[in-house]
Write an enzyme that holds these catalytic residues in place. Structure first.
Site, PDB file in Angstrom:
ATOM      1  N   HIS A  17      -8.111  23.652  25.921  1.00 49.22           N
ATOM      2  CA  HIS A  17      -6.701  23.429  26.270  1.00 49.22           C
ATOM      3  C   HIS A  17      -5.987  24.759  26.493  1.00 49.22           C
ATOM      4  O   HIS A  17      -5.242  24.917  27.465  1.00 49.22           O
ATOM      5  CB  HIS A  17      -5.962  22.699  25.130  1.00 49.22           C
ATOM      6  CG  HIS A  17      -6.329  21.260  24.950  1.00 49.22           C
ATOM      7  ND1 HIS A  17      -6.595  20.716  23.711  1.00 49.22           N
ATOM      8  CD2 HIS A  17      -6.462  20.233  25.833  1.00 49.22           C
ATOM      9  CE1 HIS A  17      -6.851  19.420  23.836  1.00 49.22           C
ATOM     10  NE2 HIS A  17      -6.803  19.106  25.112  1.00 49.22           N
ATOM     11  N   LYS A  41      -4.572   5.929  17.800  1.00 50.48           N
ATOM     12  CA  LYS A  41      -5.618   5.992  16.776  1.00 50.48           C
ATOM     13  C   LYS A  41      -4.996   6.718  15.577  1.00 50.48           C
ATOM     14  O   LYS A  41      -3.910   7.254  15.690  1.00 50.48           O
ATOM     15  CB  LYS A  41      -6.825   6.824  17.231  1.00 50.48           C
ATOM     16  CG  LYS A  41      -7.191   6.635  18.676  1.00 50.48           C
ATOM     17  CD  LYS A  41      -7.870   7.860  19.270  1.00 50.48           C
ATOM     18  CE  LYS A  41      -7.621   7.929  20.768  1.00 50.48           C
ATOM     19  NZ  LYS A  41      -7.945   9.170  21.403  1.00 50.48           N
ATOM     20  N   ARG A  90     -14.018  18.524  33.074  1.00 55.16           N
ATOM     21  CA  ARG A  90     -15.220  19.122  32.470  1.00 55.16           C
ATOM     22  C   ARG A  90     -16.500  18.679  33.160  1.00 55.16           C
ATOM     23  O   ARG A  90     -17.463  19.437  33.235  1.00 55.16           O
ATOM     24  CB  ARG A  90     -15.309  18.737  30.983  1.00 55.16           C
ATOM     25  CG  ARG A  90     -14.296  19.429  30.104  1.00 55.16           C
ATOM     26  CD  ARG A  90     -14.221  18.783  28.743  1.00 55.16           C
ATOM     27  NE  ARG A  90     -13.822  17.375  28.885  1.00 55.16           N
ATOM     28  CZ  ARG A  90     -13.368  16.614  27.911  1.00 55.16           C
ATOM     29  NH1 ARG A  90     -13.290  17.087  26.705  1.00 55.16           N
ATOM     30  NH2 ARG A  90     -13.008  15.361  28.120  1.00 55.16           N
ATOM     31  N   SER A 128     -11.334  16.962  22.181  1.00 52.19           N
ATOM     32  CA  SER A 128     -10.610  16.753  20.921  1.00 52.19           C
ATOM     33  C   SER A 128     -11.299  15.690  20.078  1.00 52.19           C
ATOM     34  O   SER A 128     -11.423  15.834  18.858  1.00 52.19           O
ATOM     35  CB  SER A 128      -9.163  16.323  21.194  1.00 52.19           C
ATOM     36  OG  SER A 128      -8.442  17.377  21.762  1.00 52.19           O
TER      37      SER A 128
HETATM   38  O1  PNS Z   1      -5.483  14.419  25.899  1.00 50.91           O
HETATM   39  P1  PNS Z   1      -5.737  13.079  26.513  1.00 50.91           P
HETATM   40  O2  PNS Z   1      -5.852  12.049  25.435  1.00 50.91           O
HETATM   41  O3  PNS Z   1      -6.916  13.084  27.443  1.00 50.91           O
HETATM   42  O4  PNS Z   1      -4.444  12.717  27.389  1.00 50.91           O
HETATM   43  C1  PNS Z   1      -4.316  11.465  28.000  1.00 50.91           C
HETATM   44  C2  PNS Z   1      -2.897  11.270  28.560  1.00 50.91           C
HETATM   45  C3  PNS Z   1      -1.858  11.600  27.520  1.00 50.91           C
HETATM   46  C4  PNS Z   1      -2.690  12.161  29.759  1.00 50.91           C
HETATM   47  C5  PNS Z   1      -2.792   9.780  29.007  1.00 50.91           C
HETATM   48  O5  PNS Z   1      -3.248   8.945  27.985  1.00 50.91           O
HETATM   49  C6  PNS Z   1      -1.354   9.380  29.332  1.00 50.91           C
HETATM   50  O6  PNS Z   1      -0.795   9.837  30.303  1.00 50.91           O
HETATM   51  N1  PNS Z   1      -0.756   8.529  28.493  1.00 50.91           N
HETATM   52  C7  PNS Z   1       0.613   8.115  28.619  1.00 50.91           C
HETATM   53  C8  PNS Z   1       0.719   6.651  28.995  1.00 50.91           C
HETATM   54  C9  PNS Z   1       0.509   6.458  30.493  1.00 50.91           C
HETATM   55  O7  PNS Z   1       1.199   7.006  31.337  1.00 50.91           O
HETATM   56  N2  PNS Z   1      -0.474   5.592  30.816  1.00 50.91           N
HETATM   57  C10 PNS Z   1      -0.779   5.231  32.164  1.00 50.91           C
HETATM   58  C11 PNS Z   1      -1.733   6.181  32.786  1.00 50.91           C
HETATM   59  S1  PNS Z   1      -1.960   5.705  34.449  1.00 50.91           S
END
Ligand code: PNS
Length: 158
Positions: A17, A41, A90, A128
């Site tokens: 990150h 979670k 990745r 993570s």
């Molecule tokens: O660090 P992560 O868990 O890979 O991040 C994922 C994240 C936060 C980018 C994704 O879960 C997200 O955008 N969540 C917010 C809810 C949302 O917008 N959901 C619809 C995605 S199309």
């Protein structure tokens, strides 16, 4: 003036990150790190701890701000009037997930494009969720997270 959002759960923040954040700050005038409030979670770190650690880890990057968000990323991006969303890639597995995320976000907020950065090879094995699992089973995560995060885990201060 170009502003980007770098969203994530950051539970915990990894060296991958920090590398992506540092590289993004050279591509955009402003970078807003968006920390997802509800990660669905049991978190390793509270929201407050994640925000606080990200602030400390980016204190020398003048064009970074750290904020939390709940709900849709597309709405947060709109609220921040950002031009782009930055995500790291990745591997091919990430690509499939990230492509769907980018396309859904583009449908919800066509004003912001998703920009993918290739993860540096030395960090491509780090996630993570992997770090969390290794930590919970007592494995060594020292090479995977910034020192501040490692120390915090040693203190068991999550
Ligand atoms: O660090 P992560 O868990 O890979 O991040 C994922 C994240 C936060 C980018 C994704 O879960 C997200 O955008 N969540 C917010 C809810 C949302 O917008 N959901 C619809 C995605 S199309």
């Amino acid at each position: 003036m170009k502003r980007a959002v770098f969203p994530g759960s950051f539970d915990p923040v990894t060296k991958g990150h920090i590398d992506l954040i540092t590289r993004s700050t050279k591509m955009f005038d402003e970078l807003v790190i968006g920390v997802l409030v509800n990660i669905g979670k049991v978190p390793l770190f509270s929201l407050e701890a994640r925000v606080e650690m990200l602030k400390a880890l980016t204190k020398d990057l003048p064009n970074v701000t750290v904020k939390s968000f709940d709900g849709l990323l597309a709405d947060f991006v709109e609220q921040e009037q950002a031009d782009a969303i930055v995500r790291g890639l990745r591997n091919a597995q990430d690509f499939e997930y990230e492509m769907a995320l980018a396309q859904a976000n583009s449908k919800l907020n066509p004003k912001a494009d998703t920009v993918f950065l290739a993860t540096a090879p030395e960090y491509s094995y780090i996630s993570s969720s992997g770090v969390k699992e290794i930590y919970r089973f007592g494995g060594n995560i020292q090479d995977m997270v910034p020192e501040l995060v490692f120390d915090r885990l040693q203190d068991n201060n999550g």
